[in-house]
Design a protein around this motif. Sequence first.
Motif, PDB file in Angstrom:
ATOM      1  N   ALA A 183       0.834  -1.190   0.000  1.00 26.18           N
ATOM      2  CA  ALA A 183       0.000   0.000   0.000  1.00 26.18           C
ATOM      3  C   ALA A 183       0.875   1.248   0.000  1.00 26.18           C
ATOM      4  O   ALA A 183       1.960   1.259   0.590  1.00 26.18           O
ATOM      5  CB  ALA A 183      -0.916  -0.007   1.227  1.00 26.18           C
ATOM      6  N   PRO A 184       0.396   2.322  -0.694  1.00 25.54           N
ATOM      7  CA  PRO A 184       1.196   3.551  -0.744  1.00 25.54           C
ATOM      8  C   PRO A 184       1.517   4.116   0.637  1.00 25.54           C
ATOM      9  O   PRO A 184       2.615   4.618   0.870  1.00 25.54           O
ATOM     10  CB  PRO A 184       0.314   4.511  -1.548  1.00 25.54           C
ATOM     11  N   GLY A 185       0.560   4.042   1.568  1.00 28.27           N
ATOM     12  CA  GLY A 185       0.793   4.560   2.907  1.00 28.27           C
ATOM     13  C   GLY A 185       1.885   3.808   3.633  1.00 28.27           C
ATOM     14  O   GLY A 185       2.763   4.405   4.277  1.00 28.27           O
ATOM     15  N   LYS A 186       1.865   2.459   3.530  1.00 29.17           N
ATOM     16  CA  LYS A 186       2.880   1.654   4.197  1.00 29.17           C
ATOM     17  C   LYS A 186       4.245   1.861   3.568  1.00 29.17           C
ATOM     18  O   LYS A 186       5.277   1.897   4.268  1.00 29.17           O
ATOM     19  CB  LYS A 186       2.480   0.173   4.133  1.00 29.17           C
ATOM     20  N   GLU A 187       4.273   2.005   2.245  1.00 31.57           N
ATOM     21  CA  GLU A 187       5.543   2.243   1.552  1.00 31.57           C
ATOM     22  C   GLU A 187       6.148   3.581   1.989  1.00 31.57           C
ATOM     23  O   GLU A 187       7.361   3.687   2.195  1.00 31.57           O
ATOM     24  CB  GLU A 187       5.310   2.241   0.044  1.00 31.57           C
ATOM     25  N   ILE A 236       5.668   5.051   4.898  1.00 34.41           N
ATOM     26  CA  ILE A 236       6.143   4.890   6.278  1.00 34.41           C
ATOM     27  C   ILE A 236       7.479   4.157   6.302  1.00 34.41           C
ATOM     28  O   ILE A 236       8.388   4.509   7.069  1.00 34.41           O
ATOM     29  CB  ILE A 236       5.082   4.147   7.120  1.00 34.41           C
ATOM     30  N   ASP A 237       7.631   3.139   5.439  1.00 36.28           N
ATOM     31  CA  ASP A 237       8.901   2.407   5.376  1.00 36.28           C
ATOM     32  C   ASP A 237      10.028   3.312   4.914  1.00 36.28           C
ATOM     33  O   ASP A 237      11.141   3.265   5.449  1.00 36.28           O
ATOM     34  CB  ASP A 237       8.767   1.209   4.435  1.00 36.28           C
ATOM     35  N   ARG A 238       9.759   4.128   3.911  1.00 35.04           N
ATOM     36  CA  ARG A 238      10.787   5.061   3.437  1.00 35.04           C
ATOM     37  C   ARG A 238      11.160   6.061   4.515  1.00 35.04           C
ATOM     38  O   ARG A 238      12.345   6.380   4.703  1.00 35.04           O
ATOM     39  CB  ARG A 238      10.274   5.803   2.195  1.00 35.04           C
ATOM     40  N   LEU A 239      10.143   6.541   5.212  1.00 37.14           N
ATOM     41  CA  LEU A 239      10.393   7.494   6.295  1.00 37.14           C
ATOM     42  C   LEU A 239      11.211   6.845   7.404  1.00 37.14           C
ATOM     43  O   LEU A 239      12.123   7.476   7.974  1.00 37.14           O
ATOM     44  CB  LEU A 239       9.052   8.001   6.846  1.00 37.14           C
ATOM     45  N   SER A 240      10.917   5.588   7.717  1.00 36.32           N
ATOM     46  CA  SER A 240      11.665   4.869   8.749  1.00 36.32           C
ATOM     47  C   SER A 240      13.125   4.668   8.341  1.00 36.32           C
ATOM     48  O   SER A 240      14.037   4.841   9.157  1.00 36.32           O
ATOM     49  CB  SER A 240      11.000   3.515   9.018  1.00 36.32           C
ATOM     50  N   ARG A 241      13.353   4.322   7.062  1.00 36.89           N
ATOM     51  CA  ARG A 241      14.729   4.140   6.587  1.00 36.89           C
ATOM     52  C   ARG A 241      15.494   5.470   6.602  1.00 36.89           C
ATOM     53  O   ARG A 241      16.674   5.513   6.963  1.00 36.89           O
ATOM     54  CB  ARG A 241      14.718   3.549   5.173  1.00 36.89           C
ATOM     55  N   PHE A 242      14.809   6.553   6.220  1.00 36.50           N
ATOM     56  CA  PHE A 242      15.451   7.868   6.257  1.00 36.50           C
ATOM     57  C   PHE A 242      15.813   8.247   7.691  1.00 36.50           C
ATOM     58  O   PHE A 242      16.904   8.785   7.952  1.00 36.50           O
ATOM     59  CB  PHE A 242      14.520   8.915   5.652  1.00 36.50           C
ATOM     60  N   TYR A 243      14.912   7.974   8.638  1.00 32.97           N
ATOM     61  CA  TYR A 243      15.177   8.280  10.039  1.00 32.97           C
ATOM     62  C   TYR A 243      16.380   7.488  10.554  1.00 32.97           C
ATOM     63  O   TYR A 243      17.247   8.031  11.257  1.00 32.97           O
ATOM     64  CB  TYR A 243      13.939   7.962  10.881  1.00 32.97           C
ATOM     65  N   ASP A 244      16.457   6.213  10.198  1.00 38.67           N
ATOM     66  CA  ASP A 244      17.588   5.388  10.631  1.00 38.67           C
ATOM     67  C   ASP A 244      18.904   5.921  10.071  1.00 38.67           C
ATOM     68  O   ASP A 244      19.916   5.971  10.788  1.00 38.67           O
ATOM     69  CB  ASP A 244      17.377   3.935  10.187  1.00 38.67           C
ATOM     70  N   ARG A 245      18.892   6.306   8.785  1.00 36.33           N
ATOM     71  CA  ARG A 245      20.111   6.841   8.184  1.00 36.33           C
ATOM     72  C   ARG A 245      20.500   8.175   8.827  1.00 36.33           C
ATOM     73  O   ARG A 245      21.686   8.443   9.061  1.00 36.33           O
ATOM     74  CB  ARG A 245      19.920   7.024   6.674  1.00 36.33           C
TER      75      ARG A 245
END
Length: 343
Positions: free
Chosen positions: A2-6, A8-17
Amino acid sequence: MAPGKEFIDRLSRFYDRYTEYVRRNPAATAQLESTVRTLSYLIAGRFADSHEISELVYSASNLLVLFNDSILRKGLRCALPASLSQQRLLTWLSVLEYVEVFLEMGACKLWGEVGRWMVIGLIQIFKAIFRIVLLLWYKSGIQTSPPIIPLDRGADFGVEDDANEEQQDDACFVGQRSGRVIRPLGSTPSLQARLWGAPSQRKRSSSLKEDKLHRKPTHLGLQETIAESVYIGRPLVHLFCLGLCGKQSWKPWLVSGFLELTSFAVLSDKTFQTRWERAEMRRRTFLLLYYLLRSPFYDRYSEEKLLFLLRLLADHVPGIGLVARPLMDYLPSWQKIYFYNWG
């Protein structure tokens, strides 16, 4: 997916980086924060609504410092010496202090003077409640501004590995006649982690770091607790007197000054154990001078003399005009913002 979950995943990866970058590069992060803060100064006065945008950028720079410091504290495993609920309260209080001027400006722009004073009152009520809870429930001592002291990136993150540092200090040679500490070439750290001071100086820096991050606040007795409560409640009393007597009345100015001086007189007799508490008392000493710039004293006595002094310096001292003339232009705007004067 789903676009919303995708998203959130991108945002989570950006936060980790981003968190990994902040932990590895505290000095570069500090430069980024300084750049954002400098940008806020450059924006002011350049175009319409520039003061509001400048204050928004300045508030964002302070929030960025707060956010990055929380990342660095987690990386160092040196959280604030407080419970989780107290840390959250300190964080929300810090956020309020960082955005209060922008909220006042925004409320005035959107809802006029009535909305502005409503926002000012709500902010002061929430700040007073948070501070009273910290003082009476959590026994946090005198309340600092900002509530969470920003980390000193140079002092707190100058050395990568404390264990290696102690081992290097033990290997140092001390001259018998001169007493000079000399580090052997074999124990020299890498160029990026190298400090050009004596090992004893680095130990003192480490002890100052421990004092700032881990030391408990000084215990306040009943008299000091009442004095600090008076200091916390002073803004609400001033607002009440302001609404009752008007802006041009001397009563709000006199009542506020009396409460602040009384609180300061009691607390100044207390011996505070931590550096940040002593720094807060020095800040409060300096803030007493603000009464010379607060209405109605400023309107009737200080304004004419201050503008005359600035004009004299700008006309007769080379280079001073670059600072004095913009300051003279900015003073009327500064006087209109409540949180600049009384916050």
